[in-house]
Design a protein around this motif. Structure first.
Motif, PDB file in Angstrom:
ATOM      1  N   LYS A  54       1.042  -1.079  -0.083  1.00 19.98           N
ATOM      2  CA  LYS A  54       0.132  -0.379   0.175  1.00 19.98           C
ATOM      3  C   LYS A  54       0.833   0.943   0.260  1.00 19.98           C
ATOM      4  O   LYS A  54       1.651   1.417   0.994  1.00 19.98           O
ATOM      5  N   GLY A  55       0.456   2.314  -0.816  1.00 19.77           N
ATOM      6  CA  GLY A  55       1.382   2.926  -1.268  1.00 19.77           C
ATOM      7  C   GLY A  55       0.849   4.261   0.208  1.00 19.77           C
ATOM      8  O   GLY A  55      -0.496   4.311   0.191  1.00 19.77           O
ATOM      9  N   VAL A  56       1.787   5.292   0.701  1.00 17.02           N
ATOM     10  CA  VAL A  56       0.825   5.856   1.598  1.00 17.02           C
ATOM     11  C   VAL A  56       1.385   7.469   1.080  1.00 17.02           C
ATOM     12  O   VAL A  56       2.550   7.774   1.169  1.00 17.02           O
ATOM     13  N   GLU A  57       0.481   8.358   1.999  1.00 19.12           N
ATOM     14  CA  GLU A  57       0.135   9.877   1.291  1.00 19.12           C
ATOM     15  C   GLU A  57       0.681  10.517   2.513  1.00 19.12           C
ATOM     16  O   GLU A  57      -1.267  10.384   2.968  1.00 19.12           O
ATOM     17  N   PHE A  58       1.415  11.306   2.889  1.00 15.87           N
ATOM     18  CA  PHE A  58       0.998  11.922   3.873  1.00 15.87           C
ATOM     19  C   PHE A  58       0.889  13.684   3.425  1.00 15.87           C
ATOM     20  O   PHE A  58       1.125  14.197   3.028  1.00 15.87           O
ATOM     21  N   PHE A  59       0.010  14.851   4.365  1.00 15.73           N
ATOM     22  CA  PHE A  59      -0.493  16.006   3.570  1.00 15.73           C
ATOM     23  C   PHE A  59      -0.501  15.791   2.205  1.00 15.73           C
ATOM     24  O   PHE A  59       0.449  16.761   1.380  1.00 15.73           O
ATOM     25  N   GLY A  60      -1.234  15.331   1.631  1.00 12.92           N
ATOM     26  CA  GLY A  60      -2.206  15.747   0.436  1.00 12.92           C
ATOM     27  C   GLY A  60      -2.052  16.088   0.159  1.00 12.92           C
ATOM     28  O   GLY A  60      -2.012  16.491  -1.395  1.00 12.92           O
ATOM     29  N   ASP A  61      -2.812  17.262   0.254  1.00 12.82           N
ATOM     30  CA  ASP A  61      -3.134  19.043  -0.129  1.00 12.82           C
ATOM     31  C   ASP A  61      -2.623  19.377  -0.449  1.00 12.82           C
ATOM     32  O   ASP A  61      -2.925  20.798  -1.007  1.00 12.82           O
ATOM     33  N   GLU A  62      -0.890  19.204   0.628  1.00  8.62           N
ATOM     34  CA  GLU A  62       0.117  20.300   0.266  1.00  8.62           C
ATOM     35  C   GLU A  62       1.082  20.111  -1.142  1.00  8.62           C
ATOM     36  O   GLU A  62       1.456  18.994  -0.766  1.00  8.62           O
ATOM     37  N   SER A  63       1.590  21.139  -1.188  1.00  9.72           N
ATOM     38  CA  SER A  63       2.261  20.798  -2.069  1.00  9.72           C
ATOM     39  C   SER A  63       4.338  21.891  -1.839  1.00  9.72           C
ATOM     40  O   SER A  63       3.696  22.955  -2.297  1.00  9.72           O
ATOM     41  N   VAL A  64       4.653  21.236  -1.561  1.00  6.69           N
ATOM     42  CA  VAL A  64       5.843  22.170  -1.346  1.00  6.69           C
ATOM     43  C   VAL A  64       7.195  21.861  -1.816  1.00  6.69           C
ATOM     44  O   VAL A  64       7.720  20.115  -1.629  1.00  6.69           O
ATOM     45  N   MET A  65       7.793  22.473  -2.844  1.00  4.48           N
ATOM     46  CA  MET A  65       8.996  21.692  -3.123  1.00  4.48           C
ATOM     47  C   MET A  65      10.404  22.556  -2.837  1.00  4.48           C
ATOM     48  O   MET A  65      10.176  23.595  -2.323  1.00  4.48           O
ATOM     49  N   LEU A  66      11.497  21.538  -2.595  1.00  4.63           N
ATOM     50  CA  LEU A  66      12.804  23.069  -2.618  1.00  4.63           C
ATOM     51  C   LEU A  66      13.448  22.650  -3.379  1.00  4.63           C
ATOM     52  O   LEU A  66      14.421  21.071  -3.576  1.00  4.63           O
ATOM     53  N   GLY A  67      13.354  23.711  -4.512  1.00  7.41           N
ATOM     54  CA  GLY A  67      14.263  22.936  -5.649  1.00  7.41           C
ATOM     55  C   GLY A  67      13.400  21.958  -6.548  1.00  7.41           C
ATOM     56  O   GLY A  67      12.356  22.076  -6.523  1.00  7.41           O
ATOM     57  N   PRO A  68      14.420  20.828  -6.963  1.00  4.62           N
ATOM     58  CA  PRO A  68      13.814  19.722  -7.540  1.00  4.62           C
ATOM     59  C   PRO A  68      13.198  18.607  -6.441  1.00  4.62           C
ATOM     60  O   PRO A  68      13.161  17.972  -7.074  1.00  4.62           O
ATOM     61  N   PHE A  69      13.399  19.379  -5.364  1.00  3.40           N
ATOM     62  CA  PHE A  69      12.781  17.720  -4.543  1.00  3.40           C
ATOM     63  C   PHE A  69      11.713  18.725  -4.291  1.00  3.40           C
ATOM     64  O   PHE A  69      11.092  19.704  -3.259  1.00  3.40           O
ATOM     65  N   GLN A  70      11.039  17.358  -3.492  1.00  4.28           N
ATOM     66  CA  GLN A  70       9.429  17.267  -3.098  1.00  4.28           C
ATOM     67  C   GLN A  70       9.376  16.986  -1.702  1.00  4.28           C
ATOM     68  O   GLN A  70      10.079  15.982  -0.958  1.00  4.28           O
ATOM     69  N   ILE A  71       8.990  18.234  -0.991  1.00 11.41           N
ATOM     70  CA  ILE A  71       9.074  18.278   0.583  1.00 11.41           C
ATOM     71  C   ILE A  71       8.076  17.756   0.914  1.00 11.41           C
ATOM     72  O   ILE A  71       7.553  16.211   1.829  1.00 11.41           O
ATOM     73  N   LEU A  72       6.481  18.509   0.198  1.00 17.58           N
ATOM     74  CA  LEU A  72       5.202  17.536   1.335  1.00 17.58           C
ATOM     75  C   LEU A  72       4.428  17.497  -0.233  1.00 17.58           C
ATOM     76  O   LEU A  72       4.792  18.364  -0.846  1.00 17.58           O
ATOM     77  N   PRO A  73       3.756  16.472  -1.105  1.00 19.78           N
ATOM     78  CA  PRO A  73       3.266  15.713   0.495  1.00 19.78           C
ATOM     79  C   PRO A  73       4.084  14.205   1.052  1.00 19.78           C
ATOM     80  O   PRO A  73       5.476  14.937  -0.490  1.00 19.78           O
ATOM     81  N   ILE A  74       4.368  13.641   2.032  1.00 20.42           N
ATOM     82  CA  ILE A  74       5.625  12.962   1.991  1.00 20.42           C
ATOM     83  C   ILE A  74       5.098  11.625   1.766  1.00 20.42           C
ATOM     84  O   ILE A  74       3.623  11.115   2.247  1.00 20.42           O
ATOM     85  N   VAL A  75       5.600  10.999   0.447  1.00 16.51           N
ATOM     86  CA  VAL A  75       5.473   9.692   0.424  1.00 16.51           C
ATOM     87  C   VAL A  75       5.951   8.511   0.637  1.00 16.51           C
ATOM     88  O   VAL A  75       7.138   8.672   1.560  1.00 16.51           O
ATOM     89  N   THR A  76       5.060   7.529   1.038  1.00 17.69           N
ATOM     90  CA  THR A  76       5.817   6.449   2.088  1.00 17.69           C
ATOM     91  C   THR A  76       4.788   5.115   1.738  1.00 17.69           C
ATOM     92  O   THR A  76       4.360   5.010   0.964  1.00 17.69           O
ATOM     93  N   ASP A  77       5.154   3.978   2.219  1.00 17.53           N
ATOM     94  CA  ASP A  77       4.881   3.134   2.258  1.00 17.53           C
ATOM     95  C   ASP A  77       3.942   2.248   3.256  1.00 17.53           C
ATOM     96  O   ASP A  77       4.750   3.145   4.676  1.00 17.53           O
ATOM     97  N   GLY A  78       3.134   1.272   3.367  1.00 17.13           N
ATOM     98  CA  GLY A  78       2.699   0.773   4.851  1.00 17.13           C
ATOM     99  C   GLY A  78       3.226  -0.025   5.353  1.00 17.13           C
ATOM    100  O   GLY A  78       2.630   0.317   6.844  1.00 17.13           O
ATOM    101  N   ALA A  79       4.000   0.167   5.355  1.00 18.61           N
ATOM    102  CA  ALA A  79       4.964  -0.861   5.792  1.00 18.61           C
ATOM    103  C   ALA A  79       5.835   0.157   7.038  1.00 18.61           C
ATOM    104  O   ALA A  79       7.326  -0.122   7.827  1.00 18.61           O
ATOM    105  N   PHE A  80       5.891   1.299   6.991  1.00 14.66           N
ATOM    106  CA  PHE A  80       7.185   2.419   7.610  1.00 14.66           C
ATOM    107  C   PHE A  80       6.907   1.716   8.641  1.00 14.66           C
ATOM    108  O   PHE A  80       8.145   2.642   9.662  1.00 14.66           O
TER     109      PHE A  80
END
Length: 260
Positions: A54-80
Motif C-alpha cells: 500500500k502506498g501511503v501519502e501524508f499531507f496530500g493536500d499540500e505541495s511544497v518543493m525545495l528546488g527539484p525535491f518534493q517536501i510535501l506531500p510525504i510519500v511512503t508505504d504501509g510498512a513504514f
C-alpha cells in the motif's frame, strides 16, 4: 520368544548404536533467546513486505518543493511503522550473538520471504470457486507482492548484512563502550543501502511515478528508519543488557569479528 516387533526394534537400535528406549524419543529444544528473536525478526520481515503493497501519502493536500525535491506531500508505504523493527532486532542479534549468528538469521528471513512469494503465486493461480467473489481484490492486494519481495530481498539482504558487519567491526574497536555509536552507525550504513535498493525496485509497484516522488520516498524512508532507531534506543539498550546478562555463553572471543 520375543515378539517380532521387539526383535525389529532391537535390530534398528543396534544398527544406530543407540540403546532401545523405554519411552517415546524427542529432541530437546535449544535454550536461549536466539530462536525467539529470529522468529520475531522473520515475522517482521514477512508482514512488512505485505504491508508495503500500500502506498501511503501524508499531507496530500499540500505541495511544497525545495528546488527539484518534493517536501510535501510525504510519500511512503504501509510498512513504514513496522519495518524499522527488523533493524532494531538485527542490531540486537549482532551485538549479542555476533555476525555469524545474525547472518544465519538473515538467511532464515530470506528463505521465509521466498516461501511467501511462492505461496502467493500459487494461491493466485488456483482456480477460484464459483461462490468466491474476491479473486480480483485478492490479486490487487498480493499481486504486486512478488515485485516488492524482490525489492525487499535485495535491499534486506544487502542492508542487513552491512548493518551487522558494520556493528561488529565498530564493536571490535570500542568493545563494550559506546553502544550508541554502534547502533546508529550501523543503522545509517545498512538503512541507506536497504532503502535505496528497495525503493528503486518497489517504487513502480506502489504507484510512484515521478522523480520528485521517488526522491521523497527514499529520503523519507531513510530518515524515518534512522529516527526510529534513535527513538527506541533506550529500549534497545535494556534488551541488549538483559540478553548479555541472561546468556551464559556471552564472553570475549579471540577471533575475527566477522567470524565470531
Amino acid at each position: 520368544m520375543r515378539p517380532v516387533s521387539d526383535v525389529h526394534k532391537t535390530e534398528e537400535h543396534e544398527e544406530s548404536g543407540r540403546p532401545a528406549p523405554d519411552h517415546a524419543a524427542f529432541a530437546q529444544v535449544a535454550r536461549g533467546y536466539y530462536p525467539l528473536i529470529v522468529a520475531l525478526f522473520t515475522a517482521t520481515l514477512i508482514i512488512s513486505n505485505i504491508c508495503a503493497t500500500k502506498g501511503v501519502e501524508f499531507f496530500g493536500d499540500e505541495s511544497v518543493m525545495l528546488g527539484p525535491f518534493q517536501i510535501l506531500p510525504i510519500v511512503t508505504d504501509g510498512a513504514f511503522f513496522l519495518f524499522p523493527l527488523a533493524y532494531v532486532l538485527g542490531d540486537v542479534l549482532s551485538e549479542v550473538y555476533g555476525f555469524r549468528a545474525t547472518r544465519r538469521a538473515i538467511y532464515y528471513g530470506f528463505g521465509a520471504l521466498l516461501l511467501t512469494v511462492l505461496c502467493f503465486a500459487v494461491v493466485l493461480r488456483l482456480p477460484a470457486a464459483s461462490f468466491y467473489e474476491n479473486q480480483e481484490a485478492l490479486r490487487s492486494v498480493i499481486g504486486p507482492v512478488p515485485r516488492l519481495v524482490i525489492a525487499g530481498l535485495a535491499g534486506y539482504l544487502v542492508g542487513q548484512l552491512l548493518n551487522s558487519a558494520t556493528l561488529v567491526l565498530i564493536k571490535e574497536r570500542t568493545k563494550e563502550k559506546h553502544l550508541w555509536a554502534r547502533l546508529i552507525g550501523s543503522t545509517v550504513v545498512g538503512e541507506f543501502a536497504d532503502t535505496l535498493i528497495f525503493c528503486s525496485i518497489a517504487a513502480g509497484a506502489i504507484g510512484i511515478e515521478t522523480w520528485q516522488q521517488f526522491v521523497n520516498y527514499v529520503i523519507v524512508g531513510f530518515l524515518w528508519k534512522t529516527l526510529v532507531e534513535i527513538l527506541v534506543m533506550p529500549i534497545t539498550y535494556r534488551v541488549i543488557a538483559l540478553l548479555k546478562k541472561r546468556e551464559p555463553s556471552y564472553a570475549p572471543r579471540s577471533v575475527d569479528p566477522l567470524h565470531a
